[in-house]
Motif scaffolding. Structure first.
Motif, PDB file in Angstrom:
ATOM      1  N   ILE A  64       0.870  -1.180   0.000  1.00  0.00           N
ATOM      2  CA  ILE A  64       0.000   0.000   0.000  1.00  0.00           C
ATOM      3  C   ILE A  64       0.904   1.226   0.000  1.00  0.00           C
ATOM      4  CG2 ILE A  64      -1.808   1.279   1.207  1.00  0.00           C
ATOM      5  CD1 ILE A  64      -2.667  -1.330   2.504  1.00  0.00           C
ATOM      6  N   THR A  65       0.804   2.062  -1.021  1.00  0.00           N
ATOM      7  CA  THR A  65       1.613   3.273  -1.108  1.00  0.00           C
ATOM      8  C   THR A  65       0.712   4.491  -0.953  1.00  0.00           C
ATOM      9  OG1 THR A  65       1.402   3.295  -3.522  1.00  0.00           O
ATOM     10  CG2 THR A  65       3.323   2.200  -2.609  1.00  0.00           C
ATOM     11  N   PHE A  66       1.275   5.555  -0.389  1.00  0.00           N
ATOM     12  CA  PHE A  66       0.507   6.791  -0.257  1.00  0.00           C
ATOM     13  C   PHE A  66       1.423   7.996  -0.420  1.00  0.00           C
ATOM     14  CE2 PHE A  66       1.740   5.636   4.091  1.00  0.00           C
ATOM     15  CZ  PHE A  66       2.291   6.813   4.572  1.00  0.00           C
ATOM     16  N   SER A  67       0.819   9.113  -0.806  1.00  0.00           N
ATOM     17  CA  SER A  67       1.528  10.378  -0.953  1.00  0.00           C
ATOM     18  C   SER A  67       0.559  11.498  -0.599  1.00  0.00           C
ATOM     19  CB  SER A  67       2.027  10.550  -2.394  1.00  0.00           C
ATOM     20  OG  SER A  67       2.700  11.781  -2.560  1.00  0.00           O
ATOM     21  N   CYS A  68       1.053  12.509   0.140  1.00  0.00           N
ATOM     22  CA  CYS A  68       0.147  13.571   0.572  1.00  0.00           C
ATOM     23  C   CYS A  68       0.943  14.782   1.047  1.00  0.00           C
ATOM     24  CB  CYS A  68      -0.744  13.074   1.708  1.00  0.00           C
ATOM     25  SG  CYS A  68       0.164  12.607   3.199  1.00  0.00           S
ATOM     26  N   LEU A  69       0.245  15.876   1.282  1.00  0.00           N
ATOM     27  CA  LEU A  69       0.828  17.014   1.982  1.00  0.00           C
ATOM     28  C   LEU A  69       1.100  16.607   3.423  1.00  0.00           C
ATOM     29  CD1 LEU A  69      -1.528  19.836   0.652  1.00  0.00           C
ATOM     30  CD2 LEU A  69       0.880  19.514   0.053  1.00  0.00           C
ATOM     31  N   SER A  70       2.146  17.144   4.007  1.00  0.00           N
ATOM     32  CA  SER A  70       2.487  16.767   5.380  1.00  0.00           C
ATOM     33  C   SER A  70       1.363  17.088   6.350  1.00  0.00           C
ATOM     34  CB  SER A  70       3.790  17.449   5.810  1.00  0.00           C
ATOM     35  OG  SER A  70       3.734  18.849   5.588  1.00  0.00           O
ATOM     36  N   GLU A  71       0.580  18.126   6.066  1.00  0.00           N
ATOM     37  CA  GLU A  71      -0.514  18.481   6.976  1.00  0.00           C
ATOM     38  C   GLU A  71      -1.645  17.460   6.940  1.00  0.00           C
ATOM     39  OE1 GLU A  71      -3.201  21.468   4.269  1.00  0.00           O
ATOM     40  OE2 GLU A  71      -1.293  22.256   5.038  1.00  0.00           O
ATOM     41  N   ASP A  72      -1.677  16.623   5.882  1.00  0.00           N
ATOM     42  CA  ASP A  72      -2.734  15.611   5.753  1.00  0.00           C
ATOM     43  C   ASP A  72      -2.263  14.216   6.134  1.00  0.00           C
ATOM     44  OD1 ASP A  72      -4.629  17.437   4.765  1.00  0.00           O
ATOM     45  OD2 ASP A  72      -3.858  17.229   2.718  1.00  0.00           O
ATOM     46  N   LEU A  73      -1.038  14.072   6.633  1.00  0.00           N
ATOM     47  CA  LEU A  73      -0.483  12.743   6.879  1.00  0.00           C
ATOM     48  C   LEU A  73      -1.347  11.925   7.833  1.00  0.00           C
ATOM     49  CD1 LEU A  73       1.677  10.599   6.626  1.00  0.00           C
ATOM     50  CD2 LEU A  73       3.007  11.791   8.391  1.00  0.00           C
ATOM     51  N   GLU A  74      -1.807  12.525   8.907  1.00  0.00           N
ATOM     52  CA  GLU A  74      -2.594  11.769   9.884  1.00  0.00           C
ATOM     53  C   GLU A  74      -3.846  11.177   9.248  1.00  0.00           C
ATOM     54  OE1 GLU A  74      -4.590  12.266  14.335  1.00  0.00           O
ATOM     55  OE2 GLU A  74      -3.743  14.015  13.309  1.00  0.00           O
ATOM     56  N   GLU A  75      -4.550  11.966   8.438  1.00  0.00           N
ATOM     57  CA  GLU A  75      -5.776  11.476   7.825  1.00  0.00           C
ATOM     58  C   GLU A  75      -5.491  10.435   6.744  1.00  0.00           C
ATOM     59  OE1 GLU A  75      -9.335  13.952   7.397  1.00  0.00           O
ATOM     60  OE2 GLU A  75      -7.990  15.672   7.593  1.00  0.00           O
ATOM     61  N   VAL A  76      -4.464  10.661   5.948  1.00  0.00           N
ATOM     62  CA  VAL A  76      -4.146   9.702   4.881  1.00  0.00           C
ATOM     63  C   VAL A  76      -3.688   8.375   5.488  1.00  0.00           C
ATOM     64  CG1 VAL A  76      -2.543   9.213   2.995  1.00  0.00           C
ATOM     65  CG2 VAL A  76      -3.645  11.448   3.147  1.00  0.00           C
ATOM     66  N   LEU A  77      -2.829   8.448   6.495  1.00  0.00           N
ATOM     67  CA  LEU A  77      -2.372   7.218   7.139  1.00  0.00           C
ATOM     68  C   LEU A  77      -3.544   6.485   7.789  1.00  0.00           C
ATOM     69  CD1 LEU A  77       0.214   5.606   7.617  1.00  0.00           C
ATOM     70  CD2 LEU A  77       0.544   6.873   9.747  1.00  0.00           C
ATOM     71  N   GLY A  78      -4.470   7.244   8.389  1.00  0.00           N
ATOM     72  CA  GLY A  78      -5.656   6.634   8.972  1.00  0.00           C
ATOM     73  C   GLY A  78      -6.524   5.945   7.941  1.00  0.00           C
ATOM     74  N   ARG A  79      -6.659   6.570   6.769  1.00  0.00           N
ATOM     75  CA  ARG A  79      -7.461   5.962   5.709  1.00  0.00           C
ATOM     76  C   ARG A  79      -6.792   4.705   5.148  1.00  0.00           C
ATOM     77  NH1 ARG A  79      -9.616  11.029   5.844  1.00  0.00           N
ATOM     78  NH2 ARG A  79     -11.759  11.180   5.039  1.00  0.00           N
ATOM     79  N   ALA A  80      -5.467   4.743   4.993  1.00  0.00           N
ATOM     80  CA  ALA A  80      -4.756   3.554   4.538  1.00  0.00           C
ATOM     81  C   ALA A  80      -4.916   2.420   5.546  1.00  0.00           C
ATOM     82  CB  ALA A  80      -3.280   3.877   4.322  1.00  0.00           C
ATOM     83  N   ALA A  81      -4.813   2.763   6.836  1.00  0.00           N
ATOM     84  CA  ALA A  81      -4.975   1.749   7.876  1.00  0.00           C
ATOM     85  C   ALA A  81      -6.390   1.190   7.887  1.00  0.00           C
ATOM     86  CB  ALA A  81      -4.626   2.342   9.233  1.00  0.00           C
ATOM     87  N   ALA A  82      -7.399   2.029   7.618  1.00  0.00           N
ATOM     88  CA  ALA A  82      -8.794   1.575   7.618  1.00  0.00           C
ATOM     89  C   ALA A  82      -9.032   0.514   6.547  1.00  0.00           C
ATOM     90  CB  ALA A  82      -9.733   2.758   7.412  1.00  0.00           C
ATOM     91  N   LEU A  83      -8.336   0.621   5.407  1.00  0.00           N
ATOM     92  CA  LEU A  83      -8.474  -0.395   4.367  1.00  0.00           C
ATOM     93  C   LEU A  83      -7.996  -1.751   4.861  1.00  0.00           C
ATOM     94  CD1 LEU A  83      -7.236   1.565   1.207  1.00  0.00           C
ATOM     95  CD2 LEU A  83      -9.587   1.198   1.972  1.00  0.00           C
ATOM     96  N   VAL A  84      -6.957  -1.734   5.714  1.00  0.00           N
ATOM     97  CA  VAL A  84      -6.418  -2.979   6.250  1.00  0.00           C
ATOM     98  C   VAL A  84      -7.253  -3.495   7.411  1.00  0.00           C
ATOM     99  CG1 VAL A  84      -4.399  -4.040   7.337  1.00  0.00           C
ATOM    100  CG2 VAL A  84      -4.088  -2.343   5.517  1.00  0.00           C
ATOM    101  N   LEU A  85      -7.651  -2.592   8.303  1.00  0.00           N
ATOM    102  CA  LEU A  85      -8.329  -2.992   9.530  1.00  0.00           C
ATOM    103  C   LEU A  85      -9.813  -3.253   9.340  1.00  0.00           C
ATOM    104  CD1 LEU A  85      -6.630  -0.354  11.845  1.00  0.00           C
ATOM    105  CD2 LEU A  85      -6.270  -2.823  11.956  1.00  0.00           C
ATOM    106  N   ASP A  86     -10.410  -2.575   8.393  1.00  0.00           N
ATOM    107  CA  ASP A  86     -11.872  -2.564   8.307  1.00  0.00           C
ATOM    108  C   ASP A  86     -12.349  -2.575   6.861  1.00  0.00           C
ATOM    109  OD1 ASP A  86     -14.307  -2.535   9.543  1.00  0.00           O
ATOM    110  OD2 ASP A  86     -14.402  -0.355   9.774  1.00  0.00           O
TER     111      ASP A  86
END
Length: 690
Positions: free
Chosen positions: A138-160
């Protein structure tokens, strides 16, 4: 004064005096003669390493020049863990995981894949999911200010994960369409066929999705695979960009707090390259295409192999790295036979890779192109001149900087080592070995690792146009990847009835070798023989007893020798060809080839009649009895019709064989008195002294 010298003079005139190397008159005659100063040594900063609470490992490389963050999640999983009857499962999982979105059961707001796309577009961010041989990524790219939300969304795909039924069906249709599209892509077809030939249809490393395997996959299979393989103890995360190590660790711990452990990855046996005793050419018939795709392959090495650096440099001498390698100069520049051509050792991390050579050429030039490629490889066994090696070494080392010129590439390199369990200083060790490798070391390494006379060759093109030219360079067989995966594909139903009557397709396709005692009688002839037959390669040993004397005859590829009271006899090529044709028409070899789909085509000739042909010249008719066992075999040789009859079928250990064989035109009879199936043909049997 020439224009280049004028420009150089102007540049030097405007440069500081301390930087000038002399006057204008002392400039070299050509800019290429200017000696470039050595590049300053550059060593990437190693990433920070953290252990997360869920058991995952995190690598962080800070880079604050721009407010961007790149990241990758790598799970130890992938297509090698697909169930054998559901090839394509990991790839389908990756597609549905990303497109399906998350449910929102774990305190997050669930969102569909479409809603996730909209959010990412609005924030100039990306999240992608892919499957490889040994990983789900799973790869992601974002603005640093959005890292928390993007990482959370990537994790949600795995967890839920949601795995919606409609998304699953669409993804499966895309996969089936891709399978059909590959049938028209001769390059992809050549690559997949080489995997099947090199490792065998049962190897996870050669597992190719088919229509039937993908249609067999259900949504429940995705969830089961997910639960079994996507756990914290199988996860390595890499993050680089405008974020500190402490912040990245805290965000990752929060995002993956609910990610539990799973069982360790099941052991997957490293693939063993099935190397022929002599070069074998396999043709995949594609009528109507204007260009033939060629692939050559041989066993390769791991990156940890002591020969790795030498083979890497040798590859760039012979066939990799632009337009200056030998095979490109010979095949493309000098002969004009191909636009794209190359050769290289492709190492793997924890298993042996492959040597590969490739070319796309006109159908009428396929013989010349293959001959030229083989010629370059044979010449490559000789010692590389020191000046040629030094030039290649400079290019290789100078190009290495482009592997680490961005933080994202640096973190990817570090992740490779972490993922595959290599030491952190591997890249430094590699550079040292590349700098020190000598022509003698390259010569020794290639002698250990490449035998140009024992290559696998795949040619995808119209058989009627390319087989005659290829036959002059090696033994040619037709190959159908679909039939290799499912040998019954395209065969008349009568074939399966015949195989069922004599032991089944599984037994005869797996048959490797046999030891058999045969009494031969005929006009003025009475012989007792013991034969060892190899059904994978053209090899056999026959011990003949007659008149108190014993003669040993050995076939080993293109060599046929006999020892007896008269001494040692070596037979001419025409005798070898006759024996090999006779072997191919033998009932056991014929049943093996039909069951395995090994280079033969079977068509229905009439009621209980099957015609079996091959590009090697095989053309026989099998006539079956009411019990569907072969009753006779007919063919014509040099204008004479030959008829063999089979009787006294004997059941033994789950299969059947004809204990009595007769040839009507000569009156010869063969009676089997003992038969033993062997796991493999012992190469020691090729020793006349045994």
């Amino acid at each position: 004064m020439s224009l280049p010298r004028t420009l150089l003079a102007m540049l030097c005139a405007t440069a500081p005096a301390a930087a000038r190397q002399g006057t204008v008159d002392e400039l070299p005659a050509h800019p290429r003669d200017i000696a470039a100063p050595p590049l300053p040594l550059y060593k990437p900063v190693p990433p920070e390493r953290h252990e997360l609470e869920c058991g995952a490992r995190l690598l962080v490389l800070e880079a604050h020049e721009v407010p961007l963050v790149d990241g990758v999640l790598r799970f130890h999983a992938g297509s090698i863990l697909d169930p054998p009857d559901r090839a394509g499962l990991a790839a389908l999982l990756a597609d549905v995981l990303r497109a399906g979105g998350s449910l929102g059961k774990l305190g997050t707001d669930g969102e569909s894949g479409t809603e996730l796309d909209a959010w990412l577009d609005a924030h100039a961010a990306t999240i992608e999911v892919t499957a490889g041989l040994d990983e789900i990524r799973i790869t992601f790219s974002c603005l640093s200010e959005d890292l928390e939300e993007v990482l959370g969304r990537a994790a949600a795909l795995v967890l839920d994960p949601a795995y919606p039924a409609d998304v699953f069906e669409k993804a499966r249709r895309r996969s089936l369409t891709e399978i059909e599209r590959k049938r028209d892509d001769t390059s992809l077809l050549a690559d997949e066929a080489m995997l099947l030939l090199a490792y065998g249809v049962d190897s996870p490393y050669a597992r190719v999705p088919t229509r039937s395997s993908v249609e067999r996959i259900r949504r429940e299979d995705l969830a089961q695979y997910h639960r079994a393989h996507l756990g914290g103890n199988r996860l390595i995360i890499g993050i680089t960009g405008d974020v500190t190590g402490d912040t990245a660790r805290a965000l990752a711990n929060t995002a993956f707090a609910e990610l539990g452990e799973v069982a360790a990855p099941p052991p997957v046996e490293a693939p063993a390259f099935i190397q022929p005793t002599e070069t074998r050419i396999y043709v995949i018939d594609r009528p109507g295409v204007s260009q033939t795709e060629l692939r050559l392959a041989a066993p390769g090495t791991r990156r940890s192999d002591p020969d790795y650096a030498s083979l890497f440099l040798w590859s760039h001498v012979v066939g990799a790295g632009g337009f200056t390698n030998r095979i490109t100069i010979r095949v493309r520049t000098e002969l004009g036979l191909a636009y794209s051509v190359g050769a290289y050792f492709g190492p793997e991390w924890n298993r042996a890779g492959r040597f590969t050579a490739y070319c796309g050429t006109r159908n009428d030039a396929v013989g010349a192109a293959l001959e030229a490629m083989l010629g370059v490889l044979r010449e490559g066994l000789e010692r590389v001149p020191a000046d040629e090696l030094d030039a290649v070494r400079r290019r290789v080392l100078n190009a290495d900087v482009f592997q680490i010129d961005t933080p994202a590439k640096q973190i990817e390199r570090a992740l490779e080592l972490e993922f595959h369990g290599y030491p952190a200083d591997f890249w430094d060790q590699r550079e040292t070995r590349l700098r020190r490798a000598t022509p003698e070391e390259l010569e020794d390494a290639i002698a250990r690792n490449l035998a140009p006379e024992r290559l696998l060759v795949v040619a995808v093109g119209p058989k009627d146009e390319i087989v005659p030219a290829l036959s002059a360079l090696g033994e040619v067989s037709l190959f159908d990847p679909a039939a290799e995966i499912d040998p019954s594909a395209g065969q008349p139903p009568l074939v399966q009835e015949m195989l069922d009557a004599v032991g089944g397709r599984e037994f005869w396709s797996a048959l490797s070798a046999m030891e058999v005692d045969i009494a031969i009688t005929g006009p003025n002839t009475e012989l007792a023989t013991r034969q060892w037959l190899d059904f994978r390669e053209p090899r056999q040993r026959v011990a003949i007893q007659s008149g108190g004397a014993t003669r040993i005859t050995i076939l080993d590829g293109e060599q046929l020798t006999q020892s007896g009271p008269e001494g040692l006899t070596e037979f001419p090529p025409e005798a070898v060809a006759r024996l090999r044709r006779a072997r191919e028409r033998g009932i056991w070899a014929l049943l093996h080839a039909i069951a395995a789909g090994d280079g033969v085509e079977v068509t229905l000739e009439g009621e209980n009649q099957l015609r079996v042909t091959s590009v090697r010249g095989l053309d026989v008719t099998l006539i079956l009895g009411e019990d569907k066992r072969p009753r006779s075999l007919q063919y014509t040789e040099e204008g004479v019709e030959k008829v063999f009859t089979y009787s006294e079928w004997t059941d033994r250990g789950g299969f059947s064989y004809a204990a009595k064989i007769e040839e009507s035109t000569t009156g010869y009879r063969w009676r089997v008195t003992r038969l033993q199936v062997l796991d493999a043909f012992d190469p020691e049997l090729l020793n006349l002294q045994r």
